[in-house]
Design a protein around this motif. Sequence first.
Motif, PDB file in Angstrom:
ATOM      1  N   GLU A 470       0.702  -1.085  -0.168  1.00  9.81           N
ATOM      2  CA  GLU A 470       0.368   0.053  -0.017  1.00  9.81           C
ATOM      3  C   GLU A 470       0.757   0.762   0.018  1.00  9.81           C
ATOM      4  O   GLU A 470       0.815   1.979  -0.468  1.00  9.81           O
ATOM      5  CB  GLU A 470      -0.852   0.202   1.372  1.00  9.81           C
ATOM      6  N   SER A 597      -5.298  -2.084  -7.479  1.00  9.01           N
ATOM      7  CA  SER A 597      -6.142  -1.246  -7.132  1.00  9.01           C
ATOM      8  C   SER A 597      -6.974   0.038  -6.381  1.00  9.01           C
ATOM      9  O   SER A 597      -8.064   0.780  -6.591  1.00  9.01           O
ATOM     10  CB  SER A 597      -7.054  -2.917  -6.270  1.00  9.01           C
ATOM     11  N   LEU A 599      -4.377   1.988  -7.973  1.00  7.66           N
ATOM     12  CA  LEU A 599      -4.568   2.890  -9.231  1.00  7.66           C
ATOM     13  C   LEU A 599      -5.921   3.469 -10.138  1.00  7.66           C
ATOM     14  O   LEU A 599      -7.250   2.581 -10.325  1.00  7.66           O
ATOM     15  CB  LEU A 599      -4.209   2.545 -10.181  1.00  7.66           C
ATOM     16  N   SER A 600      -6.294   4.876  -9.895  1.00  6.73           N
ATOM     17  CA  SER A 600      -7.967   5.394 -11.197  1.00  6.73           C
ATOM     18  C   SER A 600      -7.007   4.829 -12.380  1.00  6.73           C
ATOM     19  O   SER A 600      -6.217   4.789 -12.939  1.00  6.73           O
ATOM     20  CB  SER A 600      -7.764   6.564 -10.749  1.00  6.73           C
ATOM     21  N   PRO A 601      -8.334   5.179 -13.047  1.00  3.18           N
ATOM     22  CA  PRO A 601      -7.814   4.656 -14.821  1.00  3.18           C
ATOM     23  C   PRO A 601      -7.110   5.515 -15.437  1.00  3.18           C
ATOM     24  O   PRO A 601      -6.137   4.787 -16.000  1.00  3.18           O
ATOM     25  CB  PRO A 601      -9.329   4.656 -15.591  1.00  3.18           C
ATOM     26  N   THR A 648      -7.941  -8.962  -5.995  1.00  4.61           N
ATOM     27  CA  THR A 648      -9.274  -8.450  -5.425  1.00  4.61           C
ATOM     28  C   THR A 648      -9.931  -8.548  -7.043  1.00  4.61           C
ATOM     29  O   THR A 648     -11.222  -7.610  -7.445  1.00  4.61           O
ATOM     30  CB  THR A 648      -9.487  -6.905  -5.362  1.00  4.61           C
ATOM     31  N   GLY A 652     -15.841  -7.358 -12.121  1.00  3.64           N
ATOM     32  CA  GLY A 652     -16.527  -6.029 -12.334  1.00  3.64           C
ATOM     33  C   GLY A 652     -15.076  -5.018 -12.621  1.00  3.64           C
ATOM     34  O   GLY A 652     -15.546  -4.318 -13.395  1.00  3.64           O
ATOM     35  N   SER A 653     -13.884  -5.358 -12.981  1.00  3.99           N
ATOM     36  CA  SER A 653     -12.621  -4.379 -12.643  1.00  3.99           C
ATOM     37  C   SER A 653     -12.624  -4.438 -14.693  1.00  3.99           C
ATOM     38  O   SER A 653     -12.740  -2.799 -14.599  1.00  3.99           O
ATOM     39  CB  SER A 653     -11.712  -5.157 -12.153  1.00  3.99           C
ATOM     40  N   MET A 655     -14.766  -4.409 -15.822  1.00  3.87           N
ATOM     41  CA  MET A 655     -15.969  -3.634 -16.537  1.00  3.87           C
ATOM     42  C   MET A 655     -16.194  -2.340 -16.073  1.00  3.87           C
ATOM     43  O   MET A 655     -16.502  -1.370 -17.030  1.00  3.87           O
ATOM     44  CB  MET A 655     -17.851  -4.368 -15.603  1.00  3.87           C
ATOM     45  N   THR A 656     -14.712  -1.974 -15.026  1.00  4.78           N
ATOM     46  CA  THR A 656     -15.219  -0.759 -14.884  1.00  4.78           C
ATOM     47  C   THR A 656     -14.534   0.224 -15.614  1.00  4.78           C
ATOM     48  O   THR A 656     -14.743   1.423 -15.881  1.00  4.78           O
ATOM     49  CB  THR A 656     -13.940  -0.469 -13.392  1.00  4.78           C
TER      50      THR A 656
END
Lengths: 667, 667
Positions: A470, A597, A599-601, A648, A652-653, A655-656
Amino acid sequence: MAQACWGCYPWLVLICACAWGHPKSLNQREDVRNCSTITAVNTTAQLTALREQMLTQNLSAYIIPDTDAHMSEYIGECDQRRAWITGFIGSAGIAVVTERKAALWTDSRYWTQAERQMDCNWELHKEVSTGHIVTWLLTEIPVGGRVGFDPFLFSIDSWESYDVALQDADRELVSITVNLVDLVWGSERPPLPNAPIYALQEAFAGSTWQEKVSNIRSQMQKHHERPTAVLLSALDETAWLFNLRSSDIPYNPFFYSYTLLTDSSIRLFANKSRFSSETLQYLNSSCNSSMCVQLEDYSQIRDSIQAYTSGDVKIWIGTRYTSYGLYEVIPKEKLVEDDYSPVMITKAVKNSREQALLKASHVRDAVAVIRYLAWLEKNVPTGTVDEFSGAKRVEEFRGEEEFFSGPSFETISASGLNAALAHYSPTKELHRKLSSDEMYLLDSGGQYWDGTTDITRTVHWGTPSAFQKEAYTRVLIGNIDLSRLVFPAATSGRVVEAFARKALWDVGLNYGHGTGHGIGNFLCVHEWPVGFQYGNIPMAEGMFTSIEPGYYQDGEFGIRLEDVALVVEAKTKYPGTYLTFEVVSLVPYDRKLIDVSLLSPEQLQYLNRYYQAIREKVGPELQRRGLLEELSWLQRHTEPLSARAAPTTSLGSLMTVSALAILGWSV
Amino acid sequence: MAQACWGCYPWLVLICACAWGHPKSLNQREDVRNCSTITAVNTTAQLTALREQMLTQNLSAYIIPDTDAHMSEYIGECDQRRAWITGFIGSAGIAVVTERKAALWTDSRYWTQAERQMDCNWELHKEVSTGHIVTWLLTEIPVGGRVGFDPFLFSIDSWESYDVALQDADRELVSITVNLVDLVWGSERPPLPNAPIYALQEAFAGSTWQEKVSNIRSQMQKHHERPTAVLLSALDETAWLFNLRSSDIPYNPFFYSYTLLTDSSIRLFANKSRFSSETLQYLNSSCNSSMCVQLEDYSQIRDSIQAYTSGDVKIWIGTRYTSYGLYEVIPKEKLVEDDYSPVMITKAVKNSREQALLKASHVRDAVAVIRYLAWLEKNVPTGTVDEFSGAKRVEEFRGEEEFFSGPSFETISASGLNAALAHYSPTKELHRKLSSDEMYLLDSGGQYWDGTTDITRTVHWGTPSAFQKEAYTRVLIGNIDLSRLVFPAATSGRVVEAFARKALWDVGLNYGHGTGHGIGNFLCVHEWPVGFQYGNIPMAEGMFTSIEPGYYQDGEFGIRLEDVALVVEAKTKYPGTYLTFEVVSLVPYDRKLIDVSLLSPEQLQYLNRYYQAIREKVGPELQRRGLLEELSWLQRHTEPLSARAAPTTSLGSLMTVSALAILGWSV
């Protein structure tokens, strides 16, 4: 490299020496020493001799700072006066000797070392500031007492702060141009360096010295105070102006020198015997006109300045680094004072040739660092590498690169808890073994004829803890967010550096050092006045700065991710003069330590583009050199990261990312 | 309210007057005026009389600044000397009169107004700085010439900059304690205000004056320079210390006063006749001990200070706003100089009672603004509202709120292109009609007995352009990103304010003013030293600041979104002393202008939480007051926003939010 003092020049040491923190012994009586553990040389003889010299000058005290006459960050052996008189060889510390006492002030990084190295002639003081030194002086010397100092070793500011404080308390600060320590040191003092002073090959200079001289003269003409001369005191000013180099100062290819560039003459003060006939010809030194360089002896600078000021002249100086020894001989009305000379300001903005040169040196430097990281990956698990041998190894890899001329600072090669210590460097005797169970931090750089480099990577060869991942990822996010920031031209670094801290702040973490510093073309690794600190000048296209957030967990590990970046024009949706950074350091981060996880896109996309750039720029060089194992390492370590790679991982990821794309986010 | 000068005190006017930009006539010869359009009063008589006064003092020039003896942001009528002598009534400008010439320096906001209002006795100069004024003076007055000034109208800094520049050029700056303009103005000069000076009701005071006095005295004892007294020069310092108020200054509930708080006495300098017997009793003024307030005449301050300094004393002052008139009578060795007095620093941090009071005033203020916005929504489409009547209307709504005592500054009520002008305020004669085709900006605030408010909202009742929506949303993102920032305790506002700009910078937009300022409890609307500017002190829990990014499109529209926020402790994942903001302004933004697709999930969630807070805090108050139409307006305007609301609505947006949730993003 994170700066010790967050300034290329030691004038900032005092301000920020405590920034890194952990001054655990603050509650102890600060001037009491345990003399039983001393391993030091005996300083009684030199102190006695110094006190005799003080007597002849009728001094109650004498101040011995840790700089040279050019306020250099690194100083040559002949300038290590404070180390010689105290026995303490750390890079920061101020000594004061009175008739009966001798005291050293140094910051928390050096308390243990100073305790060990100084004999019991010396008191150790742990709160470093002019105020603390003066307070001590007032208890030690009587009203009317005279405090001596070498004006060449004092900046204008430090002179002023001592002078005001001592005057207010009816003591006198006395400028003594002959250095008393040197008198005592005598023939044992290392001689002034005498290696040849040489001209850079044309291919490595951004402009000819004639072009630079003309540029500076034109700035003199445009200045509203109409200076007739510029005085260059910092060693990199003269080196830059004439495209000359030598090796007087560790890690810095400079030579002891001053320049007085007037509207009609060019006067270079240095040891004449060090110039070959080719260099003399290169400098056009056999003539007398305004484009001929007149060589004068280094020791003549003060007298020459004084003589020059008898005319109807005005001398433009950079007050941040001109010594009081020169300042005091120039009448105030003949001074044009700016923080930095026009040479310092001009040098800060690299022209397109200089940019290309610096970038090229970073490609080769990346090859060396990548070779080292690949080598570590193989060898650390065998238990055969330690911090010291590692540091040697990376220097060897750099040594195989073209145009290499030595490291640009002392390599910080730190494993586990050592990486949490500010400016730790291993020694042959004291070092830690590298291990798959610990994080390892390497902060190193090279001097190449085309550029100076400085890069920090932190790696782990085993299984990092969740907290380590982290912290690492948040440091990385800080690096990314500042690197991709778009900001208006002429923004000060100080007001944007928090973007490198935000991801850490979000969870209550931070780092105690600055966020970056300028860097030169085969010049200073900490090149003022560019950077993100108070006192740095506004950002402009063509500047290079390091970007180096970190995180340090006392007694456990340390993380720093440092890249060098070029300030470039940003293309914005609406017209305007905006800037951003182009990172020129080209070494991948440790994917094992990245928690995707977090990091932003946008951050993820930025990172993958950076990895693509590394592949494109360093890959062909590895290929060309037949370094196929390293090329394969590079490919593996620059595989595009995707949200899928996160622990994780879920549908979903994916899809994001697509959903965001649908939404038209500027990912 | 965005500050004209980004300082509560005018000392910053000169620095930043041009920040807003559009100095379109810079290429014109700056001192040439077109006198044919003059609509002004004739100033010949007063100039003649002033020159006679100058003659008696042997002055070549006389400087007339635009402040009062307390460096107040707003000044009383009796202090409008520059307006009276020039005819120009704008709030910023410096006049200089010589034997033959008269000149005014003012910034771009006022060029047109000054042209119109000044007769041709006056030159208009457009580049405002001490440097420019001195340069002009040197061409107008001979070597040896004497330049007079009223030392009470000069800050220490401005005195110093004039003094150094004039001395360097062999002219003399002469302090003349009798104001020459006042001598000429004579009986026409408005009298000093004489309204009662009253004590705040106990319910509106954070602490008793006795507690405050004890606190400041304890700070005096702890200070290493051991001051024996604190001198309070700023009007809000004395008002705060004694919990006293009056109405001498427009928009500010202050009274002309000074305080000399010593270790053994409390000396309040004001017009004694203005205190009722109750107030005298409240001040414990009939005794002489260290907790009794001795009232002395306002005009005695300089003599009293001078007399006090004959003892073994040290006076602690805030150098940013103490007048040179007081500074010059205190011997340097008897001064303890800080930027701000301990009263200013203590006042900046509101205790829990003060916080509750300020919050309560913001709830009522929100009621007034919401009533106004709901009223506009109904009435603007009918074409019956203009900027001026609107400004009156919002004042009326505030007037119906409990504890209201007047506006806290001149309302900025600006439609269409007028909102792009810095500090535009409509007049009865000059105003624009509000229309569904234009954006409208309202920046207004109230003085309530429990708190001072300041809020800006920008709205559109028709169909905003895509660019207007984008700019508005980016301003909103800036407001949100700064408001929800988590940062270490003692961070300077200057280093975090860029978070309010980033969303604009991303696309090449920006704003030319500061990002926020402190605010008081029934005190200054621009309360120093809190805020995001250079010179502000580090952030601490309990401070209140405005957060007010904006965007201005010349000739088209202006956007500003301003909230007041309390600095509160942040709960972070890892332990540490971190801060964040709690917004206390409680009025929804214009959903018509929000492009939700530009908001990140975190920003959207923050916004919806804020809307929830508005509903919870203002809803019950509207209910209680039976303002059901407004309640329904509030419900409509605080409906939770979702990504679905974006024009690019798609299943994707829903997926995004849930996917992010799956990924464990801290949305």
